[in-house]
Scaffold this active site. Structure first.
Site, short mmCIF file in Angstrom:
data_model
loop_
_atom_site.label_atom_id
_atom_site.label_comp_id
_atom_site.label_asym_id
_atom_site.label_seq_id
_atom_site.Cartn_x
_atom_site.Cartn_y
_atom_site.Cartn_z
N ILE A 14 0.87 -1.02 -0.07
CA ILE A 14 0.16 -0.01 0.11
C ILE A 14 0.87 1.25 -0.11
O ILE A 14 0.54 1.96 -0.79
CB ILE A 14 -0.75 0.02 1.09
CG1 ILE A 14 -1.94 -1.22 1.12
CG2 ILE A 14 -1.70 1.23 1.11
CD1 ILE A 14 -2.78 -1.49 2.32
N SER A 36 11.73 -4.98 6.34
CA SER A 36 11.81 -6.21 7.24
C SER A 36 10.67 -7.16 6.50
O SER A 36 10.44 -8.45 6.66
CB SER A 36 11.35 -6.07 8.72
OG SER A 36 9.88 -5.48 8.75
N LYS A 87 1.50 -7.38 9.32
CA LYS A 87 0.29 -7.62 9.26
C LYS A 87 -0.42 -8.91 8.58
O LYS A 87 -1.55 -8.87 8.05
CB LYS A 87 0.00 -6.76 7.93
CG LYS A 87 0.61 -6.97 6.71
CD LYS A 87 0.05 -6.18 5.39
CE LYS A 87 0.62 -7.02 4.18
NZ LYS A 87 -0.25 -6.88 3.08
N SER A 127 -7.99 -0.61 9.58
CA SER A 127 -8.74 -1.61 8.77
C SER A 127 -10.13 -1.96 9.26
O SER A 127 -10.46 -1.82 10.31
CB SER A 127 -7.74 -2.93 9.04
OG SER A 127 -8.16 -3.99 8.54
N THR A 129 -11.15 -4.55 10.14
CA THR A 129 -10.88 -5.61 10.83
C THR A 129 -11.47 -5.17 12.34
O THR A 129 -11.93 -6.20 13.02
CB THR A 129 -9.44 -6.40 11.04
OG1 THR A 129 -9.57 -7.75 11.52
CG2 THR A 129 -8.32 -5.42 11.68
N TYR A 152 -3.16 -8.96 15.59
CA TYR A 152 -3.09 -8.06 14.58
C TYR A 152 -4.12 -7.03 14.35
O TYR A 152 -3.94 -5.86 14.27
CB TYR A 152 -2.90 -8.78 13.08
CG TYR A 152 -3.40 -7.77 12.01
CD1 TYR A 152 -4.69 -7.87 11.25
CD2 TYR A 152 -2.29 -6.84 11.57
CE1 TYR A 152 -4.81 -6.89 10.30
CE2 TYR A 152 -2.75 -5.98 10.31
CZ TYR A 152 -3.85 -6.13 9.75
OH TYR A 152 -4.42 -5.17 8.81
N LYS A 156 -4.69 -2.57 15.57
CA LYS A 156 -5.30 -1.74 14.59
C LYS A 156 -6.21 -0.85 15.49
O LYS A 156 -6.35 0.49 15.67
CB LYS A 156 -6.28 -2.10 13.69
CG LYS A 156 -5.27 -2.84 12.55
CD LYS A 156 -4.25 -1.67 11.88
CE LYS A 156 -3.39 -2.47 10.59
NZ LYS A 156 -2.64 -1.32 10.26
N GLY A 301 -11.48 -17.80 12.27
CA GLY A 301 -11.36 -16.43 12.30
C GLY A 301 -12.24 -15.61 11.06
O GLY A 301 -12.19 -14.47 11.34
C1 WQD Z 1 -10.60 -12.91 1.77
C2 WQD Z 1 -11.62 -13.98 1.72
C3 WQD Z 1 -11.07 -16.02 2.83
C4 WQD Z 1 -7.28 -17.09 0.87
C5 WQD Z 1 -7.42 -9.69 5.94
C6 WQD Z 1 -7.03 -8.97 7.09
C7 WQD Z 1 -7.21 -7.66 6.73
C8 WQD Z 1 -6.56 -7.04 5.73
C9 WQD Z 1 -6.82 -7.94 4.46
C10 WQD Z 1 -4.12 -6.56 6.10
C11 WQD Z 1 -11.85 -14.78 3.09
C12 WQD Z 1 -10.95 -16.25 1.29
C13 WQD Z 1 -8.49 -16.28 1.40
C14 WQD Z 1 -7.29 -18.19 0.40
C15 WQD Z 1 -9.90 -18.11 0.38
N1 WQD Z 1 -5.12 -7.45 5.98
N2 WQD Z 1 -9.67 -16.94 1.01
N3 WQD Z 1 -8.68 -18.76 0.04
O1 WQD Z 1 -9.20 -12.30 5.61
O2 WQD Z 1 -10.89 -10.60 4.55
O3 WQD Z 1 -8.82 -9.69 5.53
O4 WQD Z 1 -6.60 -9.31 4.82
O5 WQD Z 1 -4.25 -5.53 5.76
O6 WQD Z 1 -7.04 -6.50 7.81
O7 WQD Z 1 -8.28 -9.28 8.17
O8 WQD Z 1 -8.65 -11.27 3.43
O9 WQD Z 1 -7.73 -12.04 1.27
O10 WQD Z 1 -7.33 -13.22 3.38
O11 WQD Z 1 -9.66 -13.50 2.56
O12 WQD Z 1 -10.86 -18.73 0.23
O13 WQD Z 1 -6.33 -18.93 -0.03
O14 WQD Z 1 -11.08 -15.01 0.81
O15 WQD Z 1 -11.63 -17.20 3.57
O16 WQD Z 1 -13.27 -15.02 2.82
P1 WQD Z 1 -9.24 -10.93 5.05
P2 WQD Z 1 -8.44 -12.48 2.78
#
Ligand code: WQD
Length: 342
Positions: A14, A36, A87, A127, A129, A152, A156, A301
């Protein structure tokens, strides 16, 4: 007189895209990173895109106050955009002390330096989150935050509160904007910068593009038994360039004295929910390929559904997401092919 913006973590996914947009908007930028969590691809790509071979780069560990003080003494910093943090959600569960120490200390040092210079504009990379599993969707900035589901996510929430308290105590000398990102995806249209996860990607889109290029065998879709139209989770996927532009709107709002409160929060999303399966299908269609995927058990989660009501950012800042998901997924694929030298 040009204003100077310090971008901590500015070599990251980003941070690098935000640096491009800031430079193109006429700001002077100082990129500070300790590398890092990324290599120099992002920084080198930014120089190529903007033509700014003299783009200042400072190798800084933001957990070291002496280094942060020296940075603030060296440049006339008018605003800081703070990205420098770990992150990876899963890693934070396994290593909470490392996450709290790094993510809190780095931000506390930035705020102390901002105070010491008699005030500064501070933009914090927050986020969605912080909303956890929201009671209702779409979420507005007034939707109650939920207890974080990971250290994490908790960093935030804590950094949001730390910024609010610091702004209040400063009587407005320190001003703050919190940008709550939804799911940042995609890459710069030049395909010179993009997401560069280390090791196996946690996030969906890099896993998709790495599967499509053959680096990964098969994409696992985590759960297709959710209470959603097609059984897969719903998210608000925001193009990284749209997201980066939101930072220019926010910094300009602070610099031009347009804020209505000394600490403001904005959801930065499209307002358009998309399921995992819809995104996979869109990726296949727009890039004219077949992706190897399977349905796998749910991931612990994961939130069933979350997407933004971005009205406040649209009306207050005049910012709106404009890129289509097709455009974004095309750029994501072009970036992956660039990485593979294709
Ligand atoms: C999105 C969807 C997964 C991988 C997280 C953090 C957030 C920010 C963005 C950092 C979900 C599904 C994922 C895979 C899948 N992080 N998925 N197969 O969890 O919404 O958000 O990342 O800044 O703070 O919480 O993003 O891309 O991991 O998942 O099916 O191999 O895709 O289950 O439904 P998420 P994600």
């Amino acid at each position: 007189m040009k204003k100077t913006v310090l971008v901590s973590g500015g070599a990251g996914f980003i941070g690098s895209h935000v640096t491009v947009e800031l430079i193109e908007a006429g700001y002077d930028v100082v990129v500070a990173d300790n590398f890092s969590n990324c290599d120099r691809t992002g920084y080198e790509g930014v120089k190529k895109i903007t033509g700014r071979d003299d783009l200042p780069l400072e190798i800084v560990d933001f957990c070291d106050m002496a280094q942060v003080k020296a940075l603030f003494a060296k440049y006339p910093i008018d605003a800081v955009i703070h990205f420098a943090a770990y992150k990876a959600v899963g890693e934070s569960v396994a290593k909470p002390v490392m996450y709290y120490k790094n993510n809190l200390m780095s931000f506390l040092n930035v705020l102390e330096a901002a105070q010491d210079k008699g005030g500064c504009n501070v933009l914090f990379s927050s986020s969605a989150t912080v909303y956890g599993e929201p009671e209702a969707v779409p979420v507005t900035e007034k939707t109650p935050r939920q207890p974080a589901t990971s250290p994490y996510g908790n960093t935030k929430t804590m950094c949001e509160d730390i910024l609010r308290d610091t702004v209040k105590a400063s009587g407005g000398a320190v001003k703050g904007i919190l940008l709550r990102y939804f799911n940042p995806i995609g890459a710069h249209p030049s395909a010179l910068i993009g997401e560069l996860p280390r090791g196996v990607p946690n996030n969906l889109v890099p896993y998709i593009t790495q599967t499509a290029i053959g680096k990964r065998e098969c994409l696992s879709i985590f759960g297709n038994d959710y209470p959603t139209p097609d059984g897969t989770c719903l998210r608000d996927y925001i193009d990284i360039v749209d997201l980066a532009k939101a930072h220019v709107f926010a910094v300009t709002r602070m610099m031009d004295g347009k804020m209505k409160e000394n600490c403001e929060v904005f959801n930065i999303g499209t307002g358009r929910p998309l399921s995992v399966l819809e995104l996979v299908t869109a990726f296949e269609k727009v890039n004219n390929l077949k992706l190897n995927y399977r349905f796998a058990p749910r991931r612990a989660g994961d939130v069933t559904a979350i997407w933004a009501d971005p009205t406040l950012a649209n009306t207050e800042m005049g910012w709106k997401a404009t890129r289509s998901i097709e455009e974004t997924l095309k750029a994501a694929w072009a970036w992956e092919k660039h990485l593979a030298g294709k």
